[in-house]
Design a protein around this motif. Structure first.
Motif, mmCIF file in Angstrom:
data_model
loop_
_atom_site.group_PDB
_atom_site.id
_atom_site.type_symbol
_atom_site.label_atom_id
_atom_site.label_comp_id
_atom_site.label_asym_id
_atom_site.label_seq_id
_atom_site.Cartn_x
_atom_site.Cartn_y
_atom_site.Cartn_z
ATOM 1 N N VAL A 93 49.194 77.601 66.317
ATOM 2 C CA VAL A 93 49.366 76.312 65.647
ATOM 3 C C VAL A 93 47.995 75.802 65.233
ATOM 4 C CG1 VAL A 93 50.211 73.942 65.880
ATOM 5 C CG2 VAL A 93 51.402 75.814 67.049
ATOM 6 N N GLU A 94 47.883 75.314 63.995
ATOM 7 C CA GLU A 94 46.584 74.859 63.498
ATOM 8 C C GLU A 94 46.720 73.529 62.773
ATOM 9 O OE1 GLU A 94 43.585 77.627 61.632
ATOM 10 O OE2 GLU A 94 44.033 76.419 59.854
ATOM 11 N N LEU A 95 45.805 72.621 63.063
ATOM 12 C CA LEU A 95 45.702 71.354 62.336
ATOM 13 C C LEU A 95 44.307 71.277 61.726
ATOM 14 C CD1 LEU A 95 47.523 70.641 65.136
ATOM 15 C CD2 LEU A 95 47.855 68.571 63.781
ATOM 16 N N ARG A 96 44.230 70.630 60.560
ATOM 17 C CA ARG A 96 42.982 70.656 59.787
ATOM 18 C C ARG A 96 42.673 69.263 59.229
ATOM 19 N NH1 ARG A 96 40.330 72.941 55.362
ATOM 20 N NH2 ARG A 96 39.104 74.780 55.897
ATOM 21 N N PRO A 97 42.291 68.318 60.087
ATOM 22 C CA PRO A 97 42.090 66.944 59.613
ATOM 23 C C PRO A 97 40.831 66.790 58.769
ATOM 24 C CG PRO A 97 41.409 67.134 61.893
ATOM 25 C CD PRO A 97 42.041 68.457 61.527
ATOM 26 N N ILE A 98 40.956 65.918 57.769
ATOM 27 C CA ILE A 98 39.826 65.548 56.922
ATOM 28 C C ILE A 98 39.496 64.080 57.189
ATOM 29 C CG2 ILE A 98 39.077 65.130 54.547
ATOM 30 C CD1 ILE A 98 40.871 67.470 53.707
ATOM 31 N N LYS A 99 38.283 63.800 57.554
ATOM 32 C CA LYS A 99 37.788 62.426 57.647
ATOM 33 C C LYS A 99 36.364 62.429 57.135
ATOM 34 C CE LYS A 99 40.820 59.470 59.028
ATOM 35 N NZ LYS A 99 41.164 58.353 58.141
ATOM 36 N N GLY A 100 36.167 61.828 55.984
ATOM 37 C CA GLY A 100 34.856 61.808 55.353
ATOM 38 C C GLY A 100 34.888 62.540 54.022
ATOM 39 N N THR A 101 34.680 61.809 52.929
ATOM 40 C CA THR A 101 34.761 62.386 51.587
ATOM 41 C C THR A 101 33.636 61.841 50.712
ATOM 42 O OG1 THR A 101 37.168 62.571 51.755
ATOM 43 C CG2 THR A 101 36.226 62.700 49.562
ATOM 44 N N VAL A 102 33.013 62.741 49.951
ATOM 45 C CA VAL A 102 31.970 62.375 48.987
ATOM 46 C C VAL A 102 32.297 63.073 47.674
ATOM 47 C CG1 VAL A 102 29.526 62.572 48.389
ATOM 48 C CG2 VAL A 102 30.192 62.065 50.742
ATOM 49 N N ARG A 103 32.145 62.373 46.558
ATOM 50 C CA ARG A 103 32.429 62.977 45.249
ATOM 51 C C ARG A 103 31.457 64.120 44.968
ATOM 52 N NH1 ARG A 103 35.878 60.482 41.866
ATOM 53 N NH2 ARG A 103 36.528 58.343 42.319
ATOM 54 N N ASP A 133 24.603 67.765 45.822
ATOM 55 C CA ASP A 133 24.868 69.139 46.252
ATOM 56 C C ASP A 133 25.298 69.131 47.708
ATOM 57 O OD1 ASP A 133 22.562 68.669 47.700
ATOM 58 O OD2 ASP A 133 21.324 70.102 46.575
ATOM 59 N N ILE A 134 25.471 70.308 48.288
ATOM 60 C CA ILE A 134 25.969 70.407 49.661
ATOM 61 C C ILE A 134 25.013 69.748 50.654
ATOM 62 C CG2 ILE A 134 24.919 72.680 50.026
ATOM 63 C CD1 ILE A 134 28.335 71.604 51.413
ATOM 64 N N ASN A 135 23.729 69.830 50.410
ATOM 65 C CA ASN A 135 22.756 69.220 51.323
ATOM 66 C C ASN A 135 22.829 67.696 51.269
ATOM 67 O OD1 ASN A 135 21.692 71.715 52.189
ATOM 68 N ND2 ASN A 135 20.379 71.835 50.379
ATOM 69 N N ALA A 136 22.929 67.151 50.047
ATOM 70 C CA ALA A 136 23.032 65.699 49.906
ATOM 71 C C ALA A 136 24.338 65.196 50.508
ATOM 72 C CB ALA A 136 22.935 65.306 48.437
ATOM 73 N N ALA A 137 25.425 65.934 50.291
ATOM 74 C CA ALA A 137 26.718 65.536 50.836
ATOM 75 C C ALA A 137 26.695 65.558 52.358
ATOM 76 C CB ALA A 137 27.811 66.460 50.312
ATOM 77 N N THR A 138 26.032 66.574 52.917
ATOM 78 C CA THR A 138 25.937 66.672 54.379
ATOM 79 C C THR A 138 25.184 65.486 54.954
ATOM 80 O OG1 THR A 138 26.021 69.089 54.274
ATOM 81 C CG2 THR A 138 25.114 68.103 56.280
ATOM 82 N N GLU A 139 24.123 65.088 54.282
ATOM 83 C CA GLU A 139 23.337 63.939 54.752
ATOM 84 C C GLU A 139 24.165 62.659 54.727
ATOM 85 O OE1 GLU A 139 19.117 61.658 53.661
ATOM 86 O OE2 GLU A 139 19.522 63.667 52.886
#
Length: 756
Positions: free
Chosen positions: A561-571, A577-583
């Motif tokens: 059984v697997e759940l995959r929650p998303i909390k946190g979104t950036v356009r 880029d991925i580095n800016a989004a991570t920050e």
């Protein structure tokens, strides 16, 4: 044995697992209201002595409020007022810690800087080694704190706020075998939890050998029957034993595998059928972008395919109808039966094992198809747990559909990784249809993208464009809602509240749902969990990016059984880029929100799975339009008598759409959201949509970034249908009113762009 007293928290099963693993004992969990006040003495004399020690778990509320703590406050007072009694060792966690301090004369106040889901260093300040040696990190979930201890309680540890203020993190009673910690040792991001439990267990053993030798070695097998079962939180399966025992009858399965040229996609198949039949007589689960791997097109058969409907407006019955028919049979549920049990019993007669499929079809593909017939459909938010039914108001003039499931026997599947197509039927003697439809599919052409309007408004006749109306939520009411959320977050009633609202759109009735789906999918937002479902009483068009829950067999043939929650979104824009989004995403607010949901999901899974793992914790993933903070939680070794459908039932509504603790948060949100004109019923929005295969595999996504309508919506007007779009965001103590309003408005406005 260990007694765990739960206060309706959403992390209790995590704590129970921590206890079982590190104490090596059976844990019996009761709720703080499992015993009535008039039976507290019976509990004290007949029940409590059976346990080697007690753990008082976390939960919402304040220790001074009897309805929040129930028997907990009475138990501490019983020992406080009778100091000569031989006590049972007690360990308090969070609310349990606060209750211990409060009942022995210490004030419990509100924190100035509330902490929900933040990791802090814990500094022991005592020679008592129950917490372990040296400084360690642990997670704080609390709005309340204790300071200025009297001499009955001894401090054991502090943490330090950024301004240097000390916050009490652990204590013990000066004489009684009572300990408490303010932090949450059971959180996935806490360290030293195993050490705390091992040390407390050793302390309790030494104490019991000296003062309570009769409590050592007691186990469930030598207890009077019913003593535990009458009060413990029961673990009752929704599904009868042997539900998925293979049938001995020969199963008719017809399958044709082939490839289609010119980049034909599921939407092209559906468009062909729509034009051919002049209606959308199909159900589409369309993985229109990464990480989706499969698309499923179900073909309901008029006057044959069974559609099961349940409405909370008629909670004690389900309706069974044939697809394409307006006639239905009302089936009264038997005493104690739920729609879930009814559906599970139906599925019990339909199960087809993977072994039988392999014997019938051989090695038909490089990997198993996810779906071999079964239920396709949707489940509303309100069909989940903890909803206050007496507070619901019907959205529709007829019973509001909360569950719609069609049992599909003919279908088509597309493997996005290999570009293979499959036409399949599990109907008897249906090979001719499979062959015929496969030949028909070979002649299908791609949708002419230039024929698809850029907006839904372009589907209107010119004179009717002015009739498209939008009903935006009130900003002033949203302000009041936000303030109510903050009050509950600061009072200790919740750690996080996912406040949602809905935008209503009035469209001319002649606009067809399938035409809207094409605009949204081809022109606006292809998504991993896109879907199109048109039933007699509701329509759902979803472009969800979030998988809620899936279950399937792993490599050893055991259910995963697997759940995959998303909390946190950036356009995802050219300058991010991925580095800016991570920050941006790796901040205390975003990570705290994600952590709370991870811990909540672990709690849900531990009820059914013996092994729960977080295989991915707060990773930033890149998609076409956004970056998202995603975690993956897996449950393995499902306990005997349970199935994935049990997990689905008990996990709804999705934690990412409620908050934690879930029960109290759901109840509070129902009250708060009723302030807007959309009312206290979310309906289809923030429920789930997906499939449950006859092979007992399933995949369900959260219904967000979606639009839906009810055929008989009370908001409909002559010549116009009301479509609804929901949006929301997690409100925490770190939230800002203007920021949350703008985020919610952007989400609604973004969805609205497809209609203007």
């Amino acid at each position: 044995m260990i007694l765990l007293i739960d206060s309706y928290d959403s992390f209790t099963n995590n704590l129970a697992n921590l206890l079982e693993v590190n104490a090596g004992q059976k844990v019996v969990t009761i709720r703080n209201d499992s015993f009535e006040p008039e039976t507290y003495e019976e509990f004290f004399h007949s029940y409590l002595p059976l346990f080697e020690y007690v753990v008082v778990g976390p939960g919402p509320g304040h220790p001074s409020i009897e309805s929040d703590v129930g028997i907990i406050s009475w138990l501490f007072r019983r020992y406080r007022d009778n100091p000569d009694l031989t006590a049972v060792p007690i360990l308090g966690i969070c609310l349990g810690f606060q209750s211990l301090c409060y009942e022995f004369g210490n004030e419990v106040s509100r924190l100035t800087q509330v902490k929900h889901g933040q990791v802090y260093e814990i500094h022991p300040i005592s020679e008592d080694t129950i917490l372990g040696d040296g400084t360690f990190k642990s997670v704080r979930y609390h709005s309340l704190y204790v300071e200025n201890l009297n001499d009955s309680i001894i401090p054991l540890a502090h943490c330090y706020e950024t301004d240097g203020k000390k916050i009490l993190m652990a204590v013990k009673h000066k004489e009684l075998p009572f300990y408490g910690v303010q932090y949450h040792p059971e959180s996935i991001c806490s360290s030293n939890g195993d050490c705390l439990i091992s040390n407390f267990t050793n302390m309790a053993n030494v104490y019991n050998q000296k003062f309570r030798p009769e409590a050592l070695g007691i186990n469930l097998t030598n207890l009077p029957k019913g003593l535990i079962e009458d009060h413990a939180i029961s673990e009752k399966s929704l599904i009868s034993d042997g539900l998925f025992a293979d049938t001995t009858k020969k199963q008719d399965i017809s399958l044709k595998k082939f490839q289609l040229g010119s980049g034909i996609l599921p939407i092209d198949i559906c468009e062909h059928l729509y034009k051919k039949n002049k209606r959308a007589n199909f159900i589409l689960l369309n993985s229109a972008s990464i990480p989706g791997e499969w698309s499923i097109i179900g073909f309901p058969i008029d006057n044959e395919t069974e559609v099961i409907t349940h409405s909370l407006d008629e909670a004690s019955a389900v309706k069974s109808s044939s697809y394409g028919s307006h006639e239905s049979t009302k089936i009264e549920l038997k005493d104690g039966q739920t729609p879930w049990k009814y559906i599970s019993d139906k599925m019990a007669t339909k199960f087809i094992s993977r072994d039988r499929i392999k014997k019938t079809l051989g090695n038909y593909h490089s990997r198993n198809l996810p779906f071999f017939g079964g239920y396709l459909g949707l489940i509303s938010y309100e069909e989940g747990q903890h909803i206050l039914l007496d507070k619901l108001e019907p959205i529709s003039s007829t019973p509001t559909p909360d569950l719609k499931l069609a049992f599909i026997t003919r279908f088509m599947i597309y493997d996005h990784l290999t570009n293979d197509w499959f036409v399949v039927s599990i109907r008897e003697n249906d090979a001719e249809w499979v062959e015929s439809f496969s030949e028909e599919a070979a002649g299908i052409e791609k949708v002419d993208i230039d024929s698809i309007p850029f907006t839904v408004a372009d589907l209107c006749e010119e004179a009717d464009k002015v009739s498209i109306q939008y009903d935006f939520p009130s900003q002033s009411i949203y302000k009041d809602q936000f303030e109510k959320c903050q009050e509950y977050l600061h009072s200790g009633d919740s750690y996080e509240l996912c406040l949602t609202t809905q935008l209503k759109i009035s469209l001319p009735s002649y606009i067809q749902p399938w035409d809207i789906y094409k605009v949204l999918t081809l022109r606006k937002n292809p998504s991993p969990f896109s879907c199109f479902m048109e039933f007699d009483d509701c329509v759902l068009i979803s472009s969800s990016p979030e998988r809620f829950l899936s279950w399937k067999d792993d490599n050893e043939g055991k259910k995963l059984v697997e759940l995959r929650p998303i909390k946190g979104t950036v356009r995802n824009t050219p300058d991010v880029d991925i580095n800016a989004a991570t920050e941006i995403l790796k901040t205390p607010k975003e990570m705290g929100e994600n952590l709370m949901i991870v811990d909540l999901i672990r709690h849900d899974l531990f009820e059914f799975a013996q092994d729960v793992q977080v295989s991915q914790l707060m990773s930033v993933e890149e998609y076409k339009t956004v970056f998202q903070l995603v975690s993956v939680i897996q449950g393995k070794n499902i306990k005997p008598g349970y199935s994935g459908i049990d997990v689905l039932h008990k996990s709804l509504p999705p934690g990412s759409m409620t908050g934690a603790p879930k029960k109290r948060s759901v109840e509070l949100l129902q009250q708060i959201e009723s302030m807007q004109s959309s009312g206290p019923r979310r309906g289809i929005y923030s429920g789930v949509v997906g499939y449950w295969s006859v092979t007992d595999d399933a995949d369900w996504s959260v219904i967000i970034r979606s639009t839906f309508r009810y055929t008989n919506d009370k908001a409909n007007k002559a010549g116009n249908d009301t479509w609804r779009i929901g949006a929301g965001g997690a409100i925490t103590v770190l939230s800002d009113l203007e920021g949350e309003w703008e985020e919610m408005k952007i989400k609604l406005s973004s969805a609205l762009q497809a209609f203007k």
